[in-house]
Design a protein around this motif. Structure first.
Motif, short mmCIF file in Angstrom:
data_model
loop_
_atom_site.label_atom_id
_atom_site.label_comp_id
_atom_site.label_asym_id
_atom_site.label_seq_id
_atom_site.Cartn_x
_atom_site.Cartn_y
_atom_site.Cartn_z
N ALA A 60 1.80 6.84 -6.76
CA ALA A 60 0.76 7.80 -7.14
C ALA A 60 1.22 9.22 -6.91
O ALA A 60 1.02 10.11 -7.75
CB ALA A 60 -0.51 7.51 -6.35
N CYS A 70 2.47 1.71 -3.44
CA CYS A 70 1.48 2.19 -4.42
C CYS A 70 1.18 3.68 -4.21
O CYS A 70 1.06 4.45 -5.18
CB CYS A 70 0.20 1.37 -4.34
SG CYS A 70 0.35 -0.31 -4.97
N MET A 71 1.05 4.08 -2.95
CA MET A 71 0.81 5.50 -2.65
C MET A 71 2.00 6.34 -3.09
O MET A 71 1.84 7.44 -3.65
CB MET A 71 0.55 5.66 -1.16
CG MET A 71 -0.78 5.08 -0.68
SD MET A 71 -0.96 5.12 1.12
CE MET A 71 -0.82 6.88 1.42
N LEU A 130 0.83 -1.21 0.00
CA LEU A 130 0.00 0.00 0.00
C LEU A 130 0.86 1.26 0.00
O LEU A 130 0.60 2.21 -0.74
CB LEU A 130 -0.93 0.00 1.22
CG LEU A 130 -2.05 -1.04 1.22
CD1 LEU A 130 -2.82 -1.00 2.54
CD2 LEU A 130 -3.00 -0.81 0.05
#
Length: 461
Positions: free
Chosen positions: A455, A451-452, A448
């Motif tokens: 982004a 992925c953040m 997580l």
């Protein structure tokens, strides 16, 4: 528009982007790098945990894990021969799945190798305690960590030579162990022990298939490292020939070494003594001690220490190449991807050595450091293998070339079977009440965060 495979623009761009590394690894060195990564704590120490889970049924566990490793090897070998780059399966995930997938896979594998460095370092600390009782684990971790860091900043040919001989030591020792063990089992020059220990204390399946399945988790960890050959392909002299040959011969040797060695351990020492929930000493050392050869036990302790050092050495090599690939792809500062005059990514290597510091810190505060590090490494390894199988399926979908020298057989059936087994392992980790669940939670949180980070990076750039 579909991606080109055999000699298309995507492959050429990736190869050029990660260029500059010296192709100084021979076929023999390439094979030993894979063996060095896969024969370490998973066999010499982790096998004790596996036996504790499954008893003599641990042999089934390693057979299942070997089958999954074979499937992954088929898929990865086909892609590595088509495009030998340092980023390997991370680069392939970016090309054939998505940029996000390539980013996550490379970062996760890098972190896995960093943690693996730590687990091997902690194992070395336990081995040193055999000779120096009371020696703090973190002291051994730091000393050997500095030695491995120095080796990895030399030319890749020097690294390959060191890794070759470290791996040769443990291969020779395993063969000696197998010969001694078979002699004792069948009574060659000594009273025969036979296979009676397979049936003591509720054996051969004291905990049923549930115990066998839990031991699969450790067995899979043992085979992690076969993917190292694909990463090293970026520095191989002749990857089209050496990569598939190295993968085939390495996996055959690994299966024989693991199955025969563990079968001998369980036959000679009752599984209730060779298995352990908390590993403090290699079951190999326990077996030699059972021979009454105290000197042999000391020699074996040296061998398992060399094995952990070899695996630690290989893991740092792999971590540095993944960090180099990330730098060349623009995912970390470009300065990290700068090569030395010897063609070595020294900055990426130094950054990747943080695993030794992590291991030393964990070892100071947790007596179960090895188990937790293994669990976290297992998550990263499983995620990597899943990504390899998924990427290979996308690779085949986008590939028009049917004349490649290496093609995985029984596609896509084997890949689907491999994915189902690996996903089942994740489910098993979720329902475990021990460190496996902790490892899964840490792993999911890591994904997580990565992925953040991706982004945010995309939005900023």
């Amino acid at each position: 528009m579909p991606a080109q495979v055999a000699s298309g623009p995507i492959e050429s761009a990736a190869a050029a982007r990660e260029g500059g590394l010296k192709r100084g690894l021979t076929q023999r060195q390439l094979t030993m790098i894979g063996i060095g990564g896969a024969i370490g704590t998973g066999l010499f120490m982790g096998s004790g945990i596996a036996v504790g889970y499954a008893g003599p049924g641990v042999l089934l566990s390693y057979i299942i894990a070997a089958a999954i490793a074979l499937i992954v090897m088929f898929s990865l070998s086909e892609m590595a021969v088509a495009s030998p780059t340092a980023g390997s399966f991370g680069t392939y995930a970016e090309q054939y799945v998505s940029p996000l997938a390539g980013f996550v896979v490379r970062y996760t594998y890098w972190a896995t190798m960093v943690i693996l460095i730590g687990s091997e370092a902690v194992a070395i600390g336990h081995y040193m305690e055999y000779w120096v009782p009371g020696l703090p684990v973190w002291v051994s971790t730091a000393v050997f960590g500095l030695g491995v860091l120095w080796v990895n900043t030399r030319a890749v040919g020097n690294f390959g030579s060191v890794e070759y001989w470290l791996s040769a030591i443990k291969v020779g020792a395993i063969l000696t162990f197998i010969l001694f063990g078979l002699a004792k089992i069948f009574g060659v020059g000594v009273p025969a022990t036979g296979f009676g220990n397979y049936f003591v204390e509720g054996g051969p399946l004291p905990f049923g298939f549930g115990g066998v399945w839990m031991a699969v988790l450790i067995a899979l960890f043992s085979f992690f490292g076969i993917e190292m050959i694909a990463v090293a392909a970026g520095e191989a002299e002749d990857p089209q020939k050496s990569v598939p040959h190295a993968m085939r011969t390495m996996l055959v040797r690994l299966v024989l070494f693991y199955i025969l060695s563990i079968g001998i351990i369980v036959a000679i020492v009752p599984w209730t003594q060779s298995g352990a929930e908390a590993v403090e000493q290699s079951p190999f050392v326990k077996v030699f001690a059972s021979f009454g050869f105290s000197a042999a036990a000391h020699v074996m302790n040296f061998v398992v220490l060399s094995a952990a050092l070899s695996a630690m050495n290989s893991a740092l090599y792999m971590a540095s190449r993944m960090m180099f690939s990330l730098a060349r792809a623009g995912h970390v500062p470009g300065a990290i991807g700068v090569l030395s005059a010897r063609g070595v990514p020294v900055r990426a290597t130094v950054l990747s050595s943080v695993g030794v510091l992590i291991a030393a810190a964990i070892a100071m505060f947790s007596p179960n450091a090895f188990q937790y590090l293994v669990g976290i490494s297992l998550f990263g390894g499983l995620f990597t293998w899943v990504s390899i199988l998924v990427t290979h399926m996308r690779f085949r979908d986008q590939a028009a070339d049917t004349t490649r020298p290496v093609r995985a057989p029984l596609f896509p059936g084997l890949q689907i079977v491999g994915l189902l087994v690996l996903l089942s392992v994740f489910v098993t980790m979720a329902f475990d009440t021990g460190f496996w669940r902790t490892a899964l939670i840490v792993g999911v949180l890591w994904l997580l965060v990565v992925c953040m980070f991706y982004a945010v990076k995309r939005r900023v750039t």
